[in-house]
Write a protein that holds these residues in place. Structure first.
Motif, short mmCIF file in Angstrom:
data_model
loop_
_atom_site.label_atom_id
_atom_site.label_comp_id
_atom_site.label_asym_id
_atom_site.label_seq_id
_atom_site.Cartn_x
_atom_site.Cartn_y
_atom_site.Cartn_z
N GLY A 1 0.83 -1.19 0.00
CA GLY A 1 0.00 0.00 0.00
C GLY A 1 0.87 1.25 0.00
O GLY A 1 1.85 1.33 0.75
N VAL A 2 0.55 2.21 -0.87
CA VAL A 2 1.29 3.47 -0.97
C VAL A 2 0.29 4.61 -0.94
O VAL A 2 -0.74 4.55 -1.62
CB VAL A 2 2.13 3.54 -2.26
N ALA A 3 0.59 5.66 -0.16
CA ALA A 3 -0.30 6.82 -0.08
C ALA A 3 0.54 8.09 0.02
O ALA A 3 1.54 8.13 0.73
CB ALA A 3 -1.22 6.71 1.12
N TYR A 4 0.10 9.13 -0.71
CA TYR A 4 0.79 10.42 -0.68
C TYR A 4 -0.24 11.51 -0.42
O TYR A 4 -1.27 11.58 -1.10
CB TYR A 4 1.49 10.68 -2.01
N THR A 5 0.03 12.34 0.59
CA THR A 5 -0.89 13.41 0.97
C THR A 5 -0.17 14.74 0.96
O THR A 5 0.93 14.88 1.50
CB THR A 5 -1.47 13.16 2.39
N LEU A 6 -0.80 15.74 0.34
CA LEU A 6 -0.29 17.10 0.32
C LEU A 6 -1.35 18.01 0.93
O LEU A 6 -2.51 18.02 0.48
CB LEU A 6 0.01 17.54 -1.11
N SER A 7 -0.99 18.76 1.96
CA SER A 7 -1.95 19.63 2.63
C SER A 7 -1.38 21.03 2.82
O SER A 7 -0.17 21.20 2.97
CB SER A 7 -2.36 19.05 3.99
N ASN A 8 -2.27 22.01 2.80
CA ASN A 8 -1.93 23.41 3.07
C ASN A 8 -2.71 23.86 4.30
O ASN A 8 -3.93 23.73 4.34
CB ASN A 8 -2.29 24.29 1.87
N GLU A 9 -1.99 24.41 5.27
CA GLU A 9 -2.60 24.82 6.54
C GLU A 9 -2.40 26.32 6.73
O GLU A 9 -1.26 26.80 6.75
CB GLU A 9 -1.98 24.05 7.70
N THR A 10 -3.50 27.05 6.89
CA THR A 10 -3.43 28.49 7.14
C THR A 10 -3.90 28.75 8.56
O THR A 10 -5.07 28.52 8.89
CB THR A 10 -4.31 29.26 6.15
N TYR A 11 -3.00 29.23 9.41
CA TYR A 11 -3.30 29.42 10.83
C TYR A 11 -3.92 30.79 11.09
O TYR A 11 -3.86 31.70 10.23
CB TYR A 11 -2.04 29.24 11.67
N ASP A 12 -4.53 30.92 12.26
CA ASP A 12 -5.23 32.14 12.62
C ASP A 12 -4.31 33.36 12.62
O ASP A 12 -4.77 34.49 12.40
CB ASP A 12 -5.89 31.99 14.00
N ASP A 13 -3.01 33.16 12.88
CA ASP A 13 -2.07 34.30 12.91
C ASP A 13 -1.50 34.62 11.53
O ASP A 13 -0.61 35.46 11.39
CB ASP A 13 -0.93 34.02 13.88
N GLY A 14 -2.01 33.96 10.48
CA GLY A 14 -1.56 34.22 9.12
C GLY A 14 -0.46 33.31 8.65
O GLY A 14 -0.10 33.33 7.46
N THR A 15 0.10 32.50 9.51
CA THR A 15 1.17 31.56 9.12
C THR A 15 0.62 30.48 8.19
O THR A 15 -0.47 29.94 8.42
CB THR A 15 1.78 30.90 10.37
N ILE A 16 1.38 30.19 7.15
CA ILE A 16 1.00 29.15 6.19
C ILE A 16 2.00 28.00 6.28
O ILE A 16 3.21 28.23 6.24
CB ILE A 16 0.94 29.70 4.75
N ASN A 17 1.49 26.81 6.40
CA ASN A 17 2.34 25.62 6.52
C ASN A 17 1.94 24.61 5.45
O ASN A 17 0.76 24.27 5.32
CB ASN A 17 2.20 25.00 7.91
N LYS A 18 2.90 24.14 4.67
CA LYS A 18 2.66 23.10 3.68
C LYS A 18 3.25 21.79 4.19
O LYS A 18 4.41 21.74 4.57
CB LYS A 18 3.29 23.47 2.34
N ARG A 19 2.44 20.76 4.18
CA ARG A 19 2.87 19.47 4.73
C ARG A 19 2.71 18.38 3.69
O ARG A 19 1.68 18.30 3.00
CB ARG A 19 2.05 19.14 5.97
N THR A 20 3.71 17.54 3.57
CA THR A 20 3.64 16.37 2.70
C THR A 20 3.88 15.12 3.53
O THR A 20 4.74 15.10 4.40
CB THR A 20 4.68 16.45 1.56
N ILE A 21 3.11 14.08 3.22
CA ILE A 21 3.24 12.81 3.93
C ILE A 21 3.24 11.68 2.90
O ILE A 21 2.33 11.56 2.09
CB ILE A 21 2.09 12.59 4.93
N LEU A 22 4.29 10.86 2.95
CA LEU A 22 4.38 9.66 2.11
C LEU A 22 4.36 8.45 3.01
O LEU A 22 5.16 8.36 3.95
CB LEU A 22 5.66 9.68 1.28
N MET A 23 3.48 7.50 2.73
CA MET A 23 3.36 6.29 3.55
C MET A 23 3.44 5.06 2.67
O MET A 23 2.84 5.01 1.59
CB MET A 23 2.04 6.30 4.33
N LEU A 24 4.18 4.06 3.15
CA LEU A 24 4.32 2.79 2.46
C LEU A 24 4.18 1.67 3.48
O LEU A 24 4.80 1.72 4.54
CB LEU A 24 5.69 2.70 1.77
#
Length: 435
Positions: A358-381
């Protein structure tokens, strides 16, 4: 003339290795504490064995030993310290007359009692089976301190009232795979096994799982404390409906502060809180070529009223890259406790006779209340190996990266089943089911 008995001996041994490298990015908590990483390197060893068929009552001896060693330890919130950690546990060592083949049954020694949510008990259990499906039991003893204290908590530093006792009623039928019922009810007194709460609690415990006609599946769990104060520790109820083309249902779940604390990552700055979650999901097979997925959930923190909502939709394509495979695409939006997120996920699964992957790839964008933007990538095997009849292997790998943390984790485990006789599907888990 008495029947000659041949003692049968069986079991399995498992060896696992887990390593995780975590590097904090920028001026983050780990660096302010003098640590720039939170590495783990854990070796797990487990040996389970059963000897039975001593007599006509099919008495048996059960044994389970585990050893866990962490070469780095864990970065604790309280002391922000990395140190070696090891815990050896004798989880099971008991003589048992099984209820499956006796009206009057008992267990003496160290054993678990899932009917009353008891993790470990040094003492005795006695019971009577009134019919093929119904039985009543009672138990008393002491909780094994090195087991009921949570991992990474030194048992010698805990003051735990270890006395345990209670009674239960259990009902279980497995007429066909499509019609089965399981229900247990118990009233007991025992410590909680939680991290921050070591008091002895008088509680009611209930767990049920019912499959009706192959179409309906109902699950429930209630853990309610009478003392030291009346409160619902955990609660869960679910319902799912399934046909050849449709699977739909959902659940309501109430957790405790302890559940949040155990799962909380070090980047999460919120105070641990109980959370009430409502989850709905649906899958509809439009044709042989694809299915449609949709889900919605909402979680509410009781400590501050903060809400997390999530909506996802996706497509499932079976047999795209092989007759025993599936590919899944998913899009979602999430109003998290402290941020607004959107994410995309693609996954592929393959099942074969000797290997599954099983292989899964997730890309997410997180915008916090203080304006900070965080991009997260997760690869799972993850993979399973089934080359030999009595040897199994598991492999898992995860890589995660965002603006705060970079992490890589690898898990490898091998298991070997030994001994004689086939296992009974009614009384024991299927071979390597627990892996």
């Amino acid at each position: 003339m008495p029947t000659a008995q041949a003692v049968e001996f069986r079991g399995d041994a498992r060896l696992g290795h887990y390593s995780r490298q975590v590097e904090f990015q920028g001026a983050f908590l780990g660096q302010t504490a003098g640590e720039t990483n939170n590495d783990e390197q854990v070796i797990n060893l487990q040996l389970k064995a059963t000897a039975d068929e001593f007599n006509d009552s099919k008495d048996r001896f059960i044994f389970d030993f585990r050893d866990k060693r962490d070469g780095f330890g864990k970065l604790e919130r309280e002391n922000l310290l990395l140190s070696n950690y090891e815990r050896r546990q004798l989880r099971l060592a008991a003589y048992q007359r099984p209820w499956e083949s006796n009206r009057t049954y008992f267990t003496v020694g160290r054993f678990t009692l899932p009917e009353a949510n008891i993790v470990a008990n040094d003492g005795a259990e006695f019971g009577y089976r009134t019919s093929k499906a119904s039985r009543y039991g009672a138990f008393a003893g002491q909780g094994a301190k090195d087991i009921i204290a949570p991992l990474y908590v030194d048992p010698e530093t805990r003051v735990i009232p270890t006395t345990q006792f209670g009674a239960y009623y259990n009902y279980e039928t497995k007429d066909t795979p499509d019609d089965s019922s399981y229900l247990t009810n118990a009233v007991a007194q025992a410590p909680t096994y939680d991290i921050t709460d070591s008091e002895s609690h008088l509680y009611y415990y209930q767990q049920g799982l019912f499959t009706i006609g192959g179409l309906h599946r109902i699950g429930s769990l209630v853990h309610f404390d009478f003392s030291p104060k009346a409160s619902l520790r955990r609660g869960y109820v679910s319902y799912y409906y399934q046909t050849e083309r449709l699977r739909a249902g959902g659940y309501v779940n109430q957790t405790t502060t302890e559940d949040y604390l155990i799962k909380q990552v070090i980047q999460d700055v919120l105070v641990p809180s109980a959370v009430r979650t409502i989850d709905l999901d649906l899958r509809y097979r439009v044709s042989q070529a694809f299915s449609v997925d949709a889900s919605a959930s909402q979680g509410t923190r009781t400590a501050d009223g903060k809400v997390r909502t999530e909506f996802t939709g996706g497509l499932l394509f079976p047999k795209v890259l092989g007759d025993t495979s599936s590919t899944r695409l998913q899009l979602g939006v999430r109003q998290n406790f402290l941020s607004k997120d959107n994410f995309t996920k693609i996954a592929y699964d393959y099942w074969g006779k000797t290997v599954s992957v099983g292989v899964a790839y997730t890309l997410s964008n997180e915008t916090y209340d203080d304006g900070t933007i965080n991009k997260r990538t997760i690869l799972m095997l993850d993979a399973g190996i089934f080359v030999l009849e009595d040897v199994r292997g598991s492999l898992g790998y995860e890589m995660e990266s965002d603006s705060k943390v970079k992490a890589n984790a690898l898990f490898v485990m091998f298991g070997y089943r030994f001994g004689t006789s086939a296992t009974s599907p009614r009384t024991r888990p299927a071979r390597f089911e627990e892996m």
